[in-house]
Structure formats: C-alpha cells, structure tokens
Design an enzyme around this catalytic site. Structure first.
Site, mmCIF file in Angstrom:
data_model
loop_
_atom_site.group_PDB
_atom_site.id
_atom_site.type_symbol
_atom_site.label_atom_id
_atom_site.label_comp_id
_atom_site.label_asym_id
_atom_site.label_seq_id
_atom_site.Cartn_x
_atom_site.Cartn_y
_atom_site.Cartn_z
ATOM 1 N N MET A 1 0.844 -1.202 0.000
ATOM 2 C CA MET A 1 0.000 0.000 0.000
ATOM 3 C C MET A 1 0.874 1.245 0.000
ATOM 4 S SD MET A 1 -3.030 -1.154 2.591
ATOM 5 C CE MET A 1 -3.903 0.382 2.634
ATOM 6 N N GLU A 2 0.600 2.076 -0.985
ATOM 7 C CA GLU A 2 1.344 3.325 -1.172
ATOM 8 C C GLU A 2 1.443 4.114 0.138
ATOM 9 O OE1 GLU A 2 2.950 4.975 -3.469
ATOM 10 O OE2 GLU A 2 2.076 6.915 -3.926
ATOM 11 N N CYS A 89 -5.265 0.243 -9.572
ATOM 12 C CA CYS A 89 -5.265 1.554 -8.918
ATOM 13 C C CYS A 89 -6.281 2.480 -9.600
ATOM 14 C CB CYS A 89 -3.865 2.171 -8.956
ATOM 15 S SG CYS A 89 -3.858 3.792 -8.168
ATOM 16 N N LYS A 135 -2.530 -7.529 -9.969
ATOM 17 C CA LYS A 135 -3.542 -7.046 -9.012
ATOM 18 C C LYS A 135 -4.536 -6.213 -9.809
ATOM 19 C CE LYS A 135 -5.280 -5.127 -5.119
ATOM 20 N NZ LYS A 135 -4.606 -4.210 -4.248
HETATM 21 C C1 LIG Z 1 -3.634 4.379 1.079
HETATM 22 C C2 LIG Z 1 -3.784 3.191 0.179
HETATM 23 C C3 LIG Z 1 -2.725 2.803 -0.609
HETATM 24 C C4 LIG Z 1 -2.829 1.689 -1.450
HETATM 25 N N1 LIG Z 1 -1.755 1.329 -2.198
HETATM 26 C C5 LIG Z 1 -1.835 0.219 -2.965
HETATM 27 C C6 LIG Z 1 -0.715 -0.208 -3.731
HETATM 28 O O1 LIG Z 1 0.350 0.429 -3.759
HETATM 29 N N2 LIG Z 1 -0.848 -1.342 -4.444
HETATM 30 C C7 LIG Z 1 -2.001 -2.087 -4.452
HETATM 31 O O2 LIG Z 1 -2.064 -3.116 -5.112
HETATM 32 N N3 LIG Z 1 -3.077 -1.707 -3.757
HETATM 33 C C8 LIG Z 1 -3.012 -0.576 -3.012
HETATM 34 N N4 LIG Z 1 -4.108 -0.186 -2.290
HETATM 35 C C9 LIG Z 1 -5.348 -1.005 -2.332
HETATM 36 C C10 LIG Z 1 -5.366 -2.000 -1.176
HETATM 37 O O3 LIG Z 1 -4.284 -2.892 -1.266
HETATM 38 C C11 LIG Z 1 -6.643 -2.824 -1.157
HETATM 39 O O4 LIG Z 1 -6.762 -3.587 -2.343
HETATM 40 C C12 LIG Z 1 -7.882 -1.976 -1.048
HETATM 41 O O5 LIG Z 1 -7.725 -1.006 -0.054
HETATM 42 C C13 LIG Z 1 -9.113 -2.845 -0.788
HETATM 43 O O6 LIG Z 1 -9.128 -3.345 0.504
HETATM 44 P P1 LIG Z 1 -10.206 -2.770 1.580
HETATM 45 O O7 LIG Z 1 -11.561 -3.087 1.046
HETATM 46 O O8 LIG Z 1 -9.846 -3.508 2.841
HETATM 47 O O9 LIG Z 1 -9.922 -1.287 1.658
HETATM 48 C C14 LIG Z 1 -4.046 0.945 -1.482
HETATM 49 C C15 LIG Z 1 -5.101 1.347 -0.672
HETATM 50 C C16 LIG Z 1 -4.999 2.439 0.135
HETATM 51 C C17 LIG Z 1 -6.168 2.838 0.987
#
Ligand SMILES: Cc1cc2nc3c(=O)[nH]c(=O)nc-3n(C[C@H](O)[C@H](O)[C@H](O)COP(=O)(O)O)c2cc1C
Length: 213
Positions: A1-2, A89, A135
C-alpha cells in the site's frame, strides 16, 4: 500500500508475523526508466527490501510495454523474487496515464504489458516459469470480470489478486466478496503453475493447492 507498507513496516511484520509473500508499494516503471538520477534514487527507495521478507515481490505499474520490460529487468537485477503488475489503482493521476485500473479497458495492451514484464524479468515473454502476477479489480465502470479474467489467465500469471470492487466504486461500497468465491477463487488463487519454487513452497506451507491440470 502506497505510503504505508514501506520496507520498515514490512520488515517489522516479517519479524513478528511472517506473511507467505510480501509486496512492495506500487512503483512507476516509467519513472524507474525515464527519471533523472535524483528521481530514480527517490523511486528506488520504494524498492528497498530486507532478506527476511522473502519471497519479496516488486509491484510495478505502466501502460508502456517497453518501459515495463526495462523496469522488470532492473527489478530482477535487484534480486526480487517476482513482479506484481498493478492493474487496479483507481486514482486519476494513474488512470490518466492509462495505467492501473485503466488497463481493464484495454485488455490487448494489458496482455502486452504482462508479456513485457516476463521478458524483462525472465528473458522470455511466454515462459510459464516466470513469477509475474496481477492485481486488478472487477471491472472499470461495470463488473466485467467474466471477460477480463480470461484475458489475464491467457497470459499464465503466477497469481491474480482481485480487489472486489470496480474502479468506479473506488472504495465507497462494500466489497463484492461473492465475486471472488467458488469458480473464480479456484481459477485465480490456485493458478500457481508458474510460481517460482520459493512461492510454491510458501503456498504449500499455507495449504493452497496448485491448480490441477
Ligand atoms: C492508502 C492506500 C494505498 C494503497 N496502495 C496500494 C498499492 O500500492 N498497491 C495495491 O495493489 N493496492 C493498493 N491499495 C489497495 C489496497 O491494497 C486494497 O486492495 C484496497 O484497499 C481494498 O481493501 P479494503 O476493502 O480492505 O480497503 C491501497 C489502498 C490504500 C487505501
């Protein structure tokens, strides 16, 4: 996660609750190839890792096969165990460059990007041995998983991770978990034919069975 799962975070997690596989924050392949020395140094910080994290996978994004090929070669030289391509993304800045979830709307280009990553990382665009995973999301505006998933599977990725929402839904609705269940679960999570030995043994340890031929 970024901006969350950097090397310090992941190392701590690896020490106290080792995941089977770790992924870096998503990183621009175009930036890695085109940035000046200062910019490249900055981006490479996202690709720092510690050995305790292995198997460690670099997550890259690009809509330009030539940059993905070049960046994947760099990542292989940095000692990563695999590449994950971000096709999920939803943010405007990324989608405007035709990257991330935008690739769902352009399956032919998405497949080219996958082949380029394999070629850069492993030297072969079609090798079933090459650890390149994806992804993505259920779709862009609508859920198009029924057609999108077969496109991805045609390139024999090591694994596919599905964020169970469309791009349009961002993170504003509950995830559609029923879409990642049953048949899809089998096709995606168990499609481990082309995992590296390291990834395979990680999956064996976590009792995920390889796909039956
Ligand atoms: C702040 C933030 C940064 C993220 N960065 C990435 C990333 O770099 N790569 C990625 O595959 N997903 C990234 N995601 C998506 C999450 O990995 C995840 O797939 C998404 O939040 C769905 O999960 P949730 O329903 O629990 O929020 C990011 C999400 C958030 C909120």
């Amino acid at each position: 996660m970024e901006d969350v799962t950097d090397v310090a975070f992941r190392t701590l997690i690896a020490r106290y609750g080792k995941p089977d596989v770790a992924f870096t924050e998503f990183t621009s392949a175009d930036g890695l190839v085109r940035a000046d020395e200062k910019g490249r140094r900055q981006l490479r910080k996202k690709l720092l890792y510690s050995d305790i994290e292995r198997p460690i996978v670099a997550q890259l994004f690009s809509a330009k096969p030539e940059y993905m090929r070049e960046a994947s070669k760099m990542v292989a030289e940095m000692g990563f165990d695999g590449i994950d391509i971000n096709m999920g993304c939803p943010v405007n800045e990324v989608v405007r460059q035709q990257c991330g979830a935008a690739l769902i709307q352009n399956p032919a280009l998405a497949r080219e990007v996958i082949r380029a990553a394999k070629e850069g990382f492993y030297g072969s665009p079609t090798s079933p041995e090459c650890p390149v995973s994806i992804k993505t999301r259920l779709g862009y505006n609508e859920d198009t998983l029924e057609t999108w998933l077969p496109e991805l599977l045609s390139e024999n990725p090591s694994a596919i991770t599905i964020h169970a929402r469309t791009r349009k839904e961002m993170s504003d609705v509950a995830a559609h978990w029923e879409r990642v269940h049953g048949r899809l679960k089998f096709e995606t999570m168990c499609n481990t034919r082309c995992c590296t030995r390291r990834l395979l043994s990680a999956m064996e340890m976590s009792k995920i069975s390889p796909m039956q031929e």
